[in-house]
Design an enzyme around this catalytic site. Structure first.
Site, mmCIF file in Angstrom:
data_model
loop_
_atom_site.group_PDB
_atom_site.id
_atom_site.type_symbol
_atom_site.label_atom_id
_atom_site.label_comp_id
_atom_site.label_asym_id
_atom_site.label_seq_id
_atom_site.Cartn_x
_atom_site.Cartn_y
_atom_site.Cartn_z
ATOM 1 N N ARG A 104 0.854 -1.199 0.000
ATOM 2 C CA ARG A 104 0.000 0.000 0.000
ATOM 3 C C ARG A 104 0.880 1.236 0.000
ATOM 4 N NH1 ARG A 104 -4.826 0.167 4.221
ATOM 5 N NH2 ARG A 104 -3.130 0.866 5.556
ATOM 6 N N THR A 108 -1.351 7.424 -0.554
ATOM 7 C CA THR A 108 -2.664 7.237 -1.209
ATOM 8 C C THR A 108 -3.425 6.045 -0.621
ATOM 9 O OG1 THR A 108 -1.790 5.723 -2.865
ATOM 10 C CG2 THR A 108 -1.702 8.082 -3.393
ATOM 11 N N ASP A 200 0.249 -3.310 12.039
ATOM 12 C CA ASP A 200 0.722 -3.675 10.697
ATOM 13 C C ASP A 200 1.138 -5.145 10.707
ATOM 14 O OD1 ASP A 200 2.632 -4.155 8.488
ATOM 15 O OD2 ASP A 200 2.253 -2.046 8.075
ATOM 16 N N ASP A 203 4.763 -6.028 9.405
ATOM 17 C CA ASP A 203 5.806 -5.609 10.355
ATOM 18 C C ASP A 203 5.823 -6.502 11.590
ATOM 19 O OD1 ASP A 203 6.807 -3.555 8.822
ATOM 20 O OD2 ASP A 203 5.505 -2.034 9.705
HETATM 21 C C1 PRP Z 1 -1.166 -4.991 4.268
HETATM 22 C C2 PRP Z 1 -1.951 -6.270 4.332
HETATM 23 C C3 PRP Z 1 -2.751 -6.228 3.057
HETATM 24 C C4 PRP Z 1 -3.038 -4.751 2.907
HETATM 25 C C5 PRP Z 1 -4.454 -4.515 3.322
HETATM 26 O O1 PRP Z 1 -0.091 -5.102 3.433
HETATM 27 O O2 PRP Z 1 -1.148 -7.407 4.454
HETATM 28 O O3 PRP Z 1 -2.064 -6.737 1.935
HETATM 29 O O4 PRP Z 1 -2.138 -4.065 3.764
HETATM 30 O O5 PRP Z 1 -4.801 -3.184 3.105
HETATM 31 P P1 PRP Z 1 -5.907 -2.749 2.065
HETATM 32 O O6 PRP Z 1 -7.065 -3.645 2.262
HETATM 33 O O7 PRP Z 1 -6.176 -1.329 2.477
HETATM 34 O O8 PRP Z 1 -5.314 -2.812 0.694
HETATM 35 P P2 PRP Z 1 0.947 -3.910 3.201
HETATM 36 O O9 PRP Z 1 0.499 -3.050 2.078
HETATM 37 O O10 PRP Z 1 1.197 -3.208 4.509
HETATM 38 O O11 PRP Z 1 2.240 -4.653 2.685
HETATM 39 P P3 PRP Z 1 3.208 -5.659 3.458
HETATM 40 O O12 PRP Z 1 2.448 -6.943 3.696
HETATM 41 O O13 PRP Z 1 4.326 -5.827 2.494
HETATM 42 O O14 PRP Z 1 3.628 -5.020 4.751
HETATM 43 N N1 URA Z 2 -2.561 -3.451 6.769
HETATM 44 C C1 URA Z 2 -2.225 -3.904 7.994
HETATM 45 O O1 URA Z 2 -1.264 -4.658 8.143
HETATM 46 N N2 URA Z 2 -2.972 -3.506 9.052
HETATM 47 C C2 URA Z 2 -4.018 -2.685 8.925
HETATM 48 O O2 URA Z 2 -4.683 -2.378 9.929
HETATM 49 C C3 URA Z 2 -4.360 -2.218 7.640
HETATM 50 C C4 URA Z 2 -3.607 -2.619 6.587
#
Ligand code: PRP
Ligand code: URA
Length: 209
Positions: A104, A108, A200, A203
């Site tokens: 994400r 945005t 997150d 993380d």
């Molecule tokens: C997180 C999560 C989803 C997304 C959900 O990933 O694992 O993929 O956010 O958010 P959304 O429904 O608003 O799209 P992130 O983008 O943080 O990436 P990561 O797993 O690499 O940390």
């Molecule tokens: N992605 C995450 O990992 N946590 C949230 O709460 C939203 C998006």
């Protein structure tokens, strides 16, 4: 609207409460994600077809039931979806695995694609998309649109925590995709994080913050 199943099983709810707790460290967090995914897999595969086969036990001949050759594919959304993958593969070792890389954008909150590798025979498979978090629904909707270009037989989406906003967006974009989650939370905050959520997920799995 998509069909949505919320797992209210006590074991899942107990594990989820520890997962949400900010004092839970990465090792235990990974273990809990895996254990919850395993329990979800058990329910989400309930409709797999069986066929009768003849076998011989040490005592006699008999008929027994086996999976009727339905081919599955698991597609974790990188990174956090990978936390659910091993548990799913332990339950269904014959499944093939695809990966979709999305993150994400911090400003945005829209998903950005950076990787995509799916099994070549995905058109013959029932796909389970894995991601612990359904927040705005952008990542799940985009990942499923990418997978649909390869014409899989069906798609189910398995997450651990879903926001109402994400359920709405995903259901509108892909009403044919059944959604499974362990909890439907209250709302998103101004940064599009799920409240109460668990923070997150990527993380916390990988200890990157
Ligand atoms: C997180 C999560 C989803 C997304 C959900 O990933 O694992 O993929 O956010 O958010 P959304 O429904 O608003 O799209 P992130 O983008 O943080 O990436 P990561 O797993 O690499 O940390
Ligand atoms: N992605 C995450 O990992 N946590 C949230 O709460 C939203 C998006």
């Amino acid at each position: 609207m998509s069909k949505i199943t919320i797992f209210d099983h006590p074991l899942i709810q107990h594990k989820l409460s520890i997962l949400r707790d900010k004092s839970t460290g990465s090792k235990q967090f990974r273990e809990l994600i895996s254990e919850i995914a395993m329990l979800m897999c058990y329910e989400a595969t309930r409709d797999l077809e069986l066929e009768e086969v003849e076998i011989v036990t040490p005592m006699c001949k008999t008929t027994a039931k086996r999976l009727a050759g339905r081919k599955l594919a698991f597609v974790p959304i990188l990174r956090a979806g990978c936390g659910m993958l091993d548990a799913m593969l332990n339950m269904v070792p014959a499944a093939k695995v695809g990966h979709i890389g999305l993150y994400r954008d911090e400003e945005t909150h829209k998903p950005v694609e950076y990787y995509n590798k799916l099994p070549s025979d995905i058109s013959e498979r029932d796909v389970f998309v894995l991601d612990p978090m359904l927040a705005t629904g952008g990542s799940a909707s985009d990942a499923i649109s990418i997978i649909k270009r390869s014409n899989p037989r069906s798609i189910k989406f398995l997450c651990i925590i879903a926001a109402p906003e994400g359920i709405e967006v995903l259901s509108q974009a892909h009403p044919d995709v059944q959604i499974f989650c362990a909890a439907k939370d209250s709302h998103l905050n101004e940064n599009c994080y799920i409240i109460p959520g668990l923070g997150d997920a990527g993380d916390r799995i990988y200890g990157t913050k």
